[in-house]
Motif scaffolding. Structure first.
Motif, PDB file in Angstrom:
ATOM      1  N   THR A 111      -6.940  -0.948   5.127  1.00 45.36           N
ATOM      2  CA  THR A 111      -6.636   0.076   4.294  1.00 45.36           C
ATOM      3  C   THR A 111      -7.355   1.768   4.606  1.00 45.36           C
ATOM      4  OG1 THR A 111      -7.821  -1.588   2.353  1.00 45.36           O
ATOM      5  CG2 THR A 111      -7.496   0.364   1.782  1.00 45.36           C
ATOM      6  N   TYR A 150      -3.254   3.749   5.092  1.00 41.27           N
ATOM      7  CA  TYR A 150      -3.660   4.923   4.495  1.00 41.27           C
ATOM      8  C   TYR A 150      -4.000   5.856   5.483  1.00 41.27           C
ATOM      9  CZ  TYR A 150      -5.157   3.428  -0.520  1.00 41.27           C
ATOM     10  OH  TYR A 150      -5.056   2.696  -0.991  1.00 41.27           O
ATOM     11  N   MET A 203       1.105  -1.397  -0.122  1.00 39.54           N
ATOM     12  CA  MET A 203      -0.282  -0.093  -0.080  1.00 39.54           C
ATOM     13  C   MET A 203       0.505   0.834  -0.144  1.00 39.54           C
ATOM     14  SD  MET A 203      -3.354  -1.211   2.429  1.00 39.54           S
ATOM     15  CE  MET A 203      -2.351  -2.390   3.920  1.00 39.54           C
ATOM     16  N   ASP A 243      -5.695  -2.403  -3.085  1.00 41.10           N
ATOM     17  CA  ASP A 243      -5.804  -2.397  -1.651  1.00 41.10           C
ATOM     18  C   ASP A 243      -7.243  -3.072  -0.857  1.00 41.10           C
ATOM     19  OD1 ASP A 243      -2.921  -1.948  -2.233  1.00 41.10           O
ATOM     20  OD2 ASP A 243      -3.670   0.486  -2.044  1.00 41.10           O
ATOM     21  N   LEU A 244      -8.130  -2.522  -0.801  1.00 49.17           N
ATOM     22  CA  LEU A 244      -9.173  -2.571  -0.390  1.00 49.17           C
ATOM     23  C   LEU A 244      -9.668  -4.352  -0.714  1.00 49.17           C
ATOM     24  CD1 LEU A 244     -12.392  -1.538   0.760  1.00 49.17           C
ATOM     25  CD2 LEU A 244     -12.478  -4.072  -0.852  1.00 49.17           C
TER      26      LEU A 244
END
Length: 511
Positions: free
Chosen positions: A203, A207, A186, A194-195
């Motif tokens: 995520t 993030y 990520m 990414d999810l």
């Protein structure tokens, strides 16, 4: 002494030991059940994928377990703690799925800022939630509150057990998060990918951590005017709410067609959001930094824009325009504009209190009222002036009955026609002043109207740039200007190039 004696003799410790073991056993069983439930809930987050990457499993489990431990500390009931954790996971996933259905994007860490906006103007958000779901949520909250009150029984043993569970799981989750960060997983924002791979909760967490680690760029100086040509006395930039050419209804945008024929530049503006996220387009046109430069800041660039203020148009063009005015006929607390815009170089802010109240069964101040205020500022300007306006009339949510229309789409089309009329009116009135001026007009994003205008496919909006006195006259006007697609950052570069006679950067760098 009496307690020490009982402990040594084995009279009391057996009972305490049995209670602790039984309590721990029950807590572990309920925790395992809640872990399996929350994992199934996370798999339901859209866009769905059957399996997640096992490397993020410790983080997903740790977040659930930490929440379980915290609730156990305060309620004393493993059952209540597990219910609260599962409920919050369900709310998070349902909220993300509603957002994905409406805007084509799942929840991101920066959406927590929307909680303040929800408190200020809940109608912006409640309109996208089905009535049945609203009732279900309210009923669930009432049942949950009653259950917490009925079954909670805080005690020292469960508080200690909950604290240990929260601490240990927090350490495990943090170690797993650090591993994900250092392994460069990520490393760049690819939200859907990414999810799919790691799940919604990891995520959101990673993030946010990467956003926290992002670094602001070094300041840049204002542009120094040259002696090539004279810059405009008035630069008027209008960011128009939900203004887009969409094949619904029968409206053909005559004002847009008229101005395109007389423009120095026009085309499609490729915005990053659909149906919302005005600030992404606004930041791109105001500050000119593209999404690849912003990284994880691109989800809500206004959160860090005050650290990048030297890039903003009022600062970059401060040698050209001694006065910079930001105009928005709405609550300036949205996106914290009341504090942000002065930091970006605007020395005057005009909000909703400078306009008459909405009329004609519409919830927001009209575009024409904004247009009148803008022309007053133009006509009264006695120094080089930059005006940046954000319209409000066509803001959602749209519903039948608004502006006396029978459908939600009809309401949007009615307001879009007014925005189109604003564009033509501004162009004609600026031309009539005879002043050396430039008009930049663009849509911030497409509208999101469930069942009529939904995510998927094109997201672009129109933009048009005009210079007065009219640079297209006679034979040149009949040929017009070829369209050119831009991003918001590309439009920023175009504005600077037209004002300061500097060549814009390659559009490829602003995508």
């Amino acid at each position: 002494m009496r307690l020490s004696y009982l402990w040594v003799s084995g009279i009391m410790p057996n009972r305490l030991y049995i209670e602790l073991v039984m309590g721990l056993s029950v807590a572990i069983k309920i925790l395992i059940l809640s872990l399996l439930t929350t994992e199934a809930i996370d798999l339901a987050a859209k866009p769905r994928r059957l399996l997640r990457a096992p490397i993020a499993l410790p983080l997903r489990a740790a977040i659930t377990t930490a929440g379980f431990g915290i609730f156990l500390m305060f309620t004393g009931s493993p059952f209540v703690a597990a219910t609260l954790v599962v409920f919050l996971a369900a709310v998070l996933t349902v909220g993300s799925n509603i957002k994905y259905r409406t805007l084509g994007e799942p929840l991101v860490f920066s959406d927590v800022v929307a909680l303040r906006s929800f408190v200020l103007y809940p109608r912006f958000y409640l309109g996208v939630i089905p009535n049945a779901l609203k009732c279900g949520i309210m009923l669930s909250i009432c049942i949950l509150a009653g259950g917490v009150y009925r079954f909670s029984s805080p005690n020292a043993r469960m508080a200690a057990l909950g604290a240990v569970i929260a601490f240990v799981s927090g350490v495990i989750g943090y170690i797993n998060a650090l591993f994900l960060l250092r392994s460069n997983r990520m490393g760049h924002p690819h939200l859907t990918t990414d999810l799919h791979a790691y799940g919604l909760v990891p995520t959101l967490a990673i993030y946010w951590m990467r956003w926290k680690r992002s670094v602001s760029p070094s300041p840049i100086p204002p542009i120094i005017p040259g002696n090539v040509t004279k810059p405009p006395e008035i630069l008027l930039v209008v960011q128009c709410e939900s203004f887009a050419e969409i094949p619904v209804g029968h409206f053909s945008f005559p004002g847009l067609q008229y101005t395109r024929e007389k423009s120095v530049a026009w085309g499609d503006l490729h915005v990053s959001g659909f149906g919302a996220y005005t600030m992404r387009t606004e930041y791109g046109v105001l500050c000119g930094r593209n999404e690849s430069e912003l990284g994880f800041r691109s989800f809500d660039p206004f959160l860090t824009a005050d650290t990048e203020s030297s890039f903003a148009l009022p600062h970059r063009l401060s040698r050209f325009f001694t006065r910079s005015v930001f105009i928005h006929p709405h609550d300036m607390r949205f996106y914290d504009r009341a504090k942000l815009m002065p930091s970006l170089g605007f020395n005057e802010i005009i909000g909703e209190d400078h306009f008459p109240p909405p009329a004609g069964n519409t919830p927001y101040i009209s575009d024409m009222a904004l247009g009148e205020r803008l022309m007053e500022l133009v006509e009264q300007a006695d120094e080089p002036t930059l005006l940046y306006a954000v319209t409000m009339e066509n803001h959602g949510p749209w519903a039948p009955g608004r502006a006396n229309q029978t459908t939600a789409t009809g309401a949007w089309e009615h307001h879009a026609a007014n925005s189109d009329a604003l564009l033509r009116s501004l162009s004609e009135r600026l031309a009539a002043t005879g002043r050396d001026s430039m008009l930049v007009f663009f849509g911030d994003h497409r509208p999101s109207i469930p069942g009529s205008i939904v995510p998927g496919g094109a997201k672009h909006t129109p933009y048009v740039v005009m210079r007065f006195p009219d640079l297209h006259s006679g034979e040149q006007a009949s040929h017009g200007v070829m369209p050119s697609d831009l991003t918001p950052a590309g439009l920023y570069q175009l504005i600077i190039s037209l004002v300061a006679c500097q060549m814009p950067q390659a559009e490829a760098s602003s995508r």
